[in-house]
Design a protein around this motif. Structure first.
Motif, PDB file in Angstrom:
ATOM      1  N   CYS B 300      36.164  34.661  40.308  1.00 31.12           N
ATOM      2  CA  CYS B 300      35.015  35.529  40.052  1.00 31.12           C
ATOM      3  C   CYS B 300      33.733  34.745  40.341  1.00 31.12           C
ATOM      4  CB  CYS B 300      35.012  36.030  38.613  1.00 31.12           C
ATOM      5  SG  CYS B 300      33.576  37.027  38.246  1.00 31.12           S
ATOM      6  N   CYS B 303      31.148  34.700  36.973  1.00 30.91           N
ATOM      7  CA  CYS B 303      31.392  33.768  35.867  1.00 30.91           C
ATOM      8  C   CYS B 303      32.060  32.493  36.371  1.00 30.91           C
ATOM      9  CB  CYS B 303      32.259  34.433  34.808  1.00 30.91           C
ATOM     10  SG  CYS B 303      33.907  34.867  35.416  1.00 30.91           S
ATOM     11  N   CYS B 314      33.018  38.703  31.067  1.00 36.04           N
ATOM     12  CA  CYS B 314      32.345  38.983  32.340  1.00 36.04           C
ATOM     13  C   CYS B 314      32.667  40.416  32.775  1.00 36.04           C
ATOM     14  CB  CYS B 314      32.833  37.996  33.390  1.00 36.04           C
ATOM     15  SG  CYS B 314      32.252  38.342  35.042  1.00 36.04           S
ATOM     16  N   CYS B 317      34.705  40.697  36.497  1.00 35.64           N
ATOM     17  CA  CYS B 317      36.153  40.453  36.565  1.00 35.64           C
ATOM     18  C   CYS B 317      36.844  40.932  35.302  1.00 35.64           C
ATOM     19  CB  CYS B 317      36.425  38.971  36.785  1.00 35.64           C
ATOM     20  SG  CYS B 317      35.810  37.930  35.443  1.00 35.64           S
TER      21      CYS B 317
HETATM   22 ZN   LIG Z   1      33.796  37.056  36.058  1.00 33.78          ZN
END
Ligand SMILES: [Zn+2]
Lengths: 827, 386
Positions: B300, B303, B314, B317
């Motif tokens: 991701c 994050c 997050c 994701c």
């Molecule tokens: Zn993330």
């Protein structure tokens, strides 16, 4: 596929402390894709206890309903040991029944807080729960009545109901049919943790004999193995044991009756679909064959089906009694009075199963497994397991007859070199690892010096090719061990000419203030009617879809305008004062050159064969369309704005052609959906490129666009084909410019382009540019005439022009314009 | 310098009467030389008038009065010629000095007043620069177009080429050649638009893989192509599904190609698309045209794999730290064979992902339908490059 963790653990000794998250992570790494982890009752908080109903007092209400005022013994769970007073609306229980009670302070799914509350004139202290209230299913016929031996009042009901147990739901890829069983999932779990595994299908089965129900197989390729066993004296009223019902529910299947539940349970356990017949209803030997043209069968779901000669059917003397491996027939269906059960466990040809399922649109749990491939070797074991469970819980006797017809198909033998996994994956996998991992998935190996020959285990019909073995080795070694290495690419040729041109077209239009749109290419008669296309317009001849999403738009479009005009109207409808949109996209015109051939896949089709294939495709030119509606320039503090019109549309095509170095011819034309007097056909070298101009007022109205909206649609492929590849560096003079303006009066109908062309030709090489700067009609030029004012600009490459030279060139220009177009110079 | 406003200002001033009127009965014979004190007085009067001139118009008037033809000093100067030689020199010198002083003062004052004028003029011409300037609307290209270009450019920079093909495609190329035979279970997973009549074996391509097949059929390895394009499946249209969407697939066929090259290529792609340090992971999966097959997840990029942003899960994701990106694998030798590539000599890899979906998470677009509605407010936000 839903697998309760406790069921998985029954077959594999996972290390203590392995959490469900760890288990799923490892299984995911092996290729069982996690869909979700379910835990029924996870959103219930206690106290949820077993209660015994002591009294039930029905109380009719004014609204016609009857409620029951109950006292329920919940043991010591309420802290007092006194019976709990509860109002209950259900009627499927009686004093003495064990029920599930949630006491005040508990919370049911949906954050439903339970408290003692006044209702129907009583203080109801808790609730007797239904399966739906507990989030266990949709069954709302009444409250849950527990079996008499389920527990004692006050017992924790979570345990009794198997709540909070974790169930892992996997999305099983088509190649991993073996994982559509607990047997297969547990095997993967054992592989993931290197843990000991107990195969639930490994059991000692009685030897086949000829005492059983006679079975004949006419089509051994379609049905290689057929096992028949019989249970007699079965009690059809015997209940399904709770543990089995719970597991079926956890796996997503609804308990129905013991006989049916046992076949489903064994299917979940072993992966082998089982069919049960009411043995009393069978007449004569069972025979498996392909259906004959015209034969029909009413299947268990009550549907009368016309069979195809490709369908495998099970018959007896009465005729067809089942669609083999897919669905049984009505005539031999087990019922509430079935006491003798014939158990069929058969191995079916996967392709036949797939075709039959697809042909009859039957998507059953059995079919899903049979069409993907089931372990043929465990067929007798699965049947034996069914017999065991039926007799254990249904009280019957196993008939001594054991019919086993046919033999499992021989598995393939796959030879690979030891280093193939390493060569394909790029992971450092040595021969020992290759051997160990293939053996771990159950392959039997014949090891030669440089190659090994693997015989896949019977539960892995997906393993056929060398690369299938590579994947098996790689997934166990771990995909996380694949190194990250960039290949050494060959020198590429960069973007193609057309790719670069398309970018240039997009940038040019965006630079001209147009916004790109991507719309769906589906179209129907309504859009063609709204465009005002005549009945014989070529754009009405479409490539139609056999299965369109909407019957209103059944065709692939022949014009980008409908989608674009709708998008334009959408913007205006949302408050835009003006909109300029463009789209480049494929349109399609049918060619009717016959069907596209289907070739084999064992070798490349010849060039001629490929040519035939390509030829069968519709024409799919790339089009460009533009719509301009409302304000083209905004009004503001600088003054008024300007609405888009026909000239903006034609101007955009001109600008695009100039950008691509293409000479454009513009002529007036009549074509839907444009205004008949304000439409230009644009051409390149005499070939039609497309049209531009103001839209017909009716079209604006039909699409909800402002009056005088304008549009363009051209064949972008054609324009790009003519694009100039190398622009010659222009030469220009820096000598002083000589200016001559002329006003020419012409009859209506003489086009500016014609006059300009004559001026240009007549003026000769000294002319640098000519530009129409004014158009006047009115009294001073007389009716039916127009004055066109041109600015002529002269310049010589090598000298300053004299007044006489300039005047002579101007006069020559005017003279030729007069000759060609009848233009008269205004004094 | 633009002098236009200066002239306008002068013209508007009322004409002033001269301090001493023209000498109408001028007779050079009768003149007498100016006395020194008269010259000085004329000079002082001129200097005073110059100093008192408040603007360029007044100064112009002063110039006419004190240095013009009829000004005392000019008249005096004219009379010099009539003087005896001796007096001529002395008077000439005196008058010359006086005129010099006056001209110098005039020039200096002119300069000061011009500077003042210009300064005032610039102040007066001040505009409100915050007024709107959006006279001509802004154009834009669609993010799906520029997104496909961005992806193409990443691969072209690696030496790959961009391959394309028709959207209405032969069934054999869309399925059979890719090891999706008529009875392949995977064929039911892809709900396909067929053209009428279905016996014509033409489909709206369900993936851009037929472009890969076409590439292999048309040339021999090495092949490194990326295939962006529009694809179709009979999905209902909602916030995350569309019957029309866009894919990019890649195909590399060469001697000695391995999954490691696939990983390297996707890691590079991910880093170029989402930032340095963003790479991929593989999960075993199944696709008929590849074997072994893998799902590709992307670290991701919001994050950076932690699953958390400011202590909260997050959103990009959903707290996983990874984003499902697409599918990939080693090209199934059966596909190579059907497409005329020798599987004994060459291996290859292929990958594919949705462009629409990639843009959705890269740009935080919540509703897929925003891509197809044609609302200019959406598209113009992206400009002409992604
Ligand atoms: Zn993330």
């Amino acid at each position: 596929m839903k697998a309760p963790v406790s069921w998985i653990r029954e077959y594999v000794d996972l290390p203590a402390g392995v959490t469900t998250d760890e288990l799923t992570a490892r299984l995911t790494a092996l290729g069982l894709k996690l869909e979700g982890i379910h835990s029924a009752g996870a959103d219930i908080t206690g106290p949820l206890v077993v209660g015994r109903v002591l009294t039930v007092e029905p109380e009719p209400q004014k609204n016609g309903k009857t409620i029951n005022w109950c006292s329920v013994d919940v043991g010591a769970a309420n802290g007092t040991g006194e019976p709990q007073g509860i109002v209950c609306g259900a009627h499927n229980f009686a004093p003495g029944d064990l029920v599930v009670v949630i006491l005040p302070g508990g919370v049911l799914p949906g954050n439903f807080q339970i408290s003692a509350r006044k209702t129907y004139g009583h203080l109801s202290a808790g609730m007797i729960c239904s399966a739906r209230e507990l989030g266990l299913g949709e069954d709302h016929d009444g409250i849950i009545v527990l079996p008499a031996d389920a527990g004692q009042p006050g017992d924790d009901a979570f345990e009794v109901l198997g709540l909070r147990e974790e169930v892992i739901e996997f999305e099983i890829n088509p190649d991993r049919a073996y994982a559509l069983s607990l047997r297969g999932i547990a095997r993967e779990a054992a592989l993931a943790f290197g843990a000991p595994y107990r195969d639930p299908a490994a059991r000692t089965v009685p030897e086949p004999n000829d005492l059983g129900h006679p079975v004949e197989i006419d089509d051994p390729a379609g049905c290689p193995v057929f096992v028949a066993r019989k249970v007699t004296g079965f009690d059809p009223a015997a209940p399904t044991p709770d543990w089995m019902a719970l597991r079926l529910q956890q796996a997503g299947m609804r308990p129905i009756s013991l006989a049916v539940d046992v076949t489903n349970y064994v299917m979940l356990e072993t992966g082998r679909p089982i069919h049960g017949y009411d043995a009393h209803k069978l007449t004569g030997p069972i025979r498996v064959r392909r259906a004959r043209e015209g034969e029909r069968l009413t299947t268990l779901d009550g549907v009368d089906r016309a069979l195809s000669p490709e369908d495998l059917v099970v018959t007896d003397d009465s005729g067809i009694i089942g669609l083999g491996g897919v669905m049984g027939g009505e005539t031999t269906e087990m019922s509430a009075s079935t006491t003798n059960i014939l158990v069929e466990a058969a191995h079916w040809d996967a392709v036949s199963m797939f075709r039959t399922g697809k042909r009859h649109k039957i998507g059953s749990e059995a079919g899903k497994r049979n069409e993907r491939g089931v372990d043929p070797v465990i067929t007798p074991a699965a049947a034996d397991r069914v017999v065991e469970l039926l007799t254990t819980y249904g009280g019957g006797t196993a008939d001594p007859g054991v019919t086993v017809v046919g033999t499992p198909p021989a598995p393939p033998q796959i030879t690979i070199s030891y280093d193939l996994p390493a060569r394909v994956t790029g992971i450092d996998i040595d021969a020992a690892a290759t051997v160990a991992n293939l053996e771990a998935v159950g392959c039997t190996l014949d090891k030669a010096d440089s190659t090994l020959t693997a015989t896949p285990p019977p539960w892995r019909p997906d393993l056929n090719d060398p690369f299938d073995l590579v994947e098996e080795v790689a997934r166990i070694v771990g995909y996380d061990r694949v190194p990250s290495v960039l290949p050494r690419e060959a020198a590429g040729r960069g973007l193609s000419r057309e790719q670069r041109l398309r970018r240039r077209v997009g940038r040019t239009l965006a630079g001209a203030g147009c916004v790109e749109v991507i719309s769906f290419p589906f179209v129907g008669d309504a859009a063609f009617d709204a465009l005002g296309l005549p009945a014989d317009d070529v754009r009405r001849r479409t490539v139609r879809l056999a299965n369109p999403l909407s019957s209103e738009e059944p065709s692939y479009t022949t014009t980008l305008l409908p989608g674009l005009l709708k998008a334009g109207a959408r913007n205006i409808g949302r408050g835009a004062t003006g909109v300029a949109l463009f789209e480049t996209g494929t349109v399609a015109f049918p060619t009717d050159r016959g069907p596209a051939p289907i070739y084999g896949v064992d070798w490349r089709p010849s060039d001629d064969e490929l040519a035939k294939l390509f030829e069968a495709l519709p024409e799919q030119p790339l089009h460009l369309a533009v719509v301009l509606a409302g304000e083209r320039e905004r009004a503001g503090w600088w003054g008024s704005g300007r609405d888009a019109g026909w000239s903006d549309a034609i101007g955009l095509v001109r600008r695009l052609a100039a950008e691509l170095g293409v000479g454009l011819e513009v002529e007036s034309a009549t074509r839907a959906p444009w205004h008949p007097g304000r439409c230009a056909q644009v051409r390149v070298n005499g070939v039609e490129l497309g049209h531009a101009g103001e839209l017909h007022p009716k079209v604006c109205q039909a699409f909800g666009l402002p009056a005088r909206s304008a549009a363009v649609e051209i064949d972008l492929d054609l324009l790009m084909r003519h694009a100039r590849d190398v622009t010659p560096g222009p030469e220009f003079s820096t000598y002083p410019l000589a200016k001559e303006d002329v006003a020419l009066v012409v009859a209506d109908g003489v086009t500016a382009a014609a006059v300009e062309a004559a001026l240009r030709e007549g003026a000769g090489p000294l002319l640098e540019s000519v530009r129409l700067f004014d158009v006047y009609t009115g009294e001073q030029v007389g009716e039916g005439r127009t004055s066109l004012a041109f600015a002529l600009r002269f310049r010589a490459p090598d000298r300053t022009l004299t007044e006489e030279e300039t005047a002579a060139a101007r006069d020559a220009a005017v003279a030729l314009a007069a000759e060609r177009t009848g233009a008269v110079q205004r004094s | 310098m633009d002098r236009e406003p200066v002239r306008v200002a002068r013209a508007r001033l009322p004409r002033l009467d001269p301090v001493s009127g023209p000498n109408t009965d001028y007779d050079p014979v009768e003149v007498t030389p100016l006395k020194p004190e008269e010259v000085e007085a004329a000079r002082d009067a001129a200097l005073a008038a110059i100093a008192a001139a408040a603007d360029l118009a007044e100064l112009k008037q002063v110039r006419i009065e004190h240095t013009g033809d009829r000004s005392p000093l000019a008249l005096a100067n004219r009379e010099i010629g009539a003087l005896p030689p001796q007096a001529r020199k002395e008077a000439g010198q005196r008058i010359g000095q006086a005129r010099g002083a006056v001209n110098q003062a005039l020039a200096a004052r002119q300069e000061v007043l011009e500077a003042e004028h210009e300064e005032r003029m610039l102040v007066e011409e001040t505009v409100d620069v915050t007024l709107p300037t959006d006279r001509v609307p802004t154009g834009a290209r669609h993010p799906l177009t520029t997104g496909a270009e961005l992806i193409s450019d990443i691969f072209v920079a690696m030496g790959w080429e961009v391959a394309e093909g028709p959207v209405i495609e032969a069934e054999w190329l869309n399925f059979d050649a890719l090891n999706l035979g008529p009875d392949h279970p995977a064929r039911t997973m892809q709900d396909t638009f067929w053209t009428e009549p279905a016996e014509n074996h033409l489909v709206l391509r369900t993936h851009t893989s037929p472009v890969q097949a076409r590439t292999m059929l048309s040339r021999q390895p090495p092949i490194y192509v990326v295939c962006p394009g529009r694809v179709f499946r009979t999905d209902e249209y909602d916030a995350t599904h569309s019957p029309v969407f866009h894919q990019v697939e890649g195909l590399a066929i060469d001697e000695g190609i391995t999954m490691a090259h696939l990983k390297g290529t996707l890691d590079h792609f991910a880093a170029r698309m989402f930032g340095d340090g963003i790479n991929t992971r593989f999960r075993p999966s199944y696709f008929p045209f590849t074997e072994p097959s893998a799902e590709v997840d992307l670290v991701c990029f919001v994050c950076r794999g932690s699953g958390e942003v400011d202590g909260a899960p997050c959103r990009t994701c959903r707290g996983e730290g990874w984003i499902e990106w697409g599918g990939c694998g080693v090209v199934n030798p059966r596909v190579l064979r059907a497409c005329g590539v020798d599987p004994e000599r060459y291996t290859g890899f292929a990958f594919g992902m949705g462009i629409d979906r990639t843009l959705m998470f890269r740009h935080g677009i919540e509703d897929l339908r925003a891509l197809f509605e044609g609302d200019t407010r959406f598209t113009t936000a992206f400009g002409t490059e992604l």
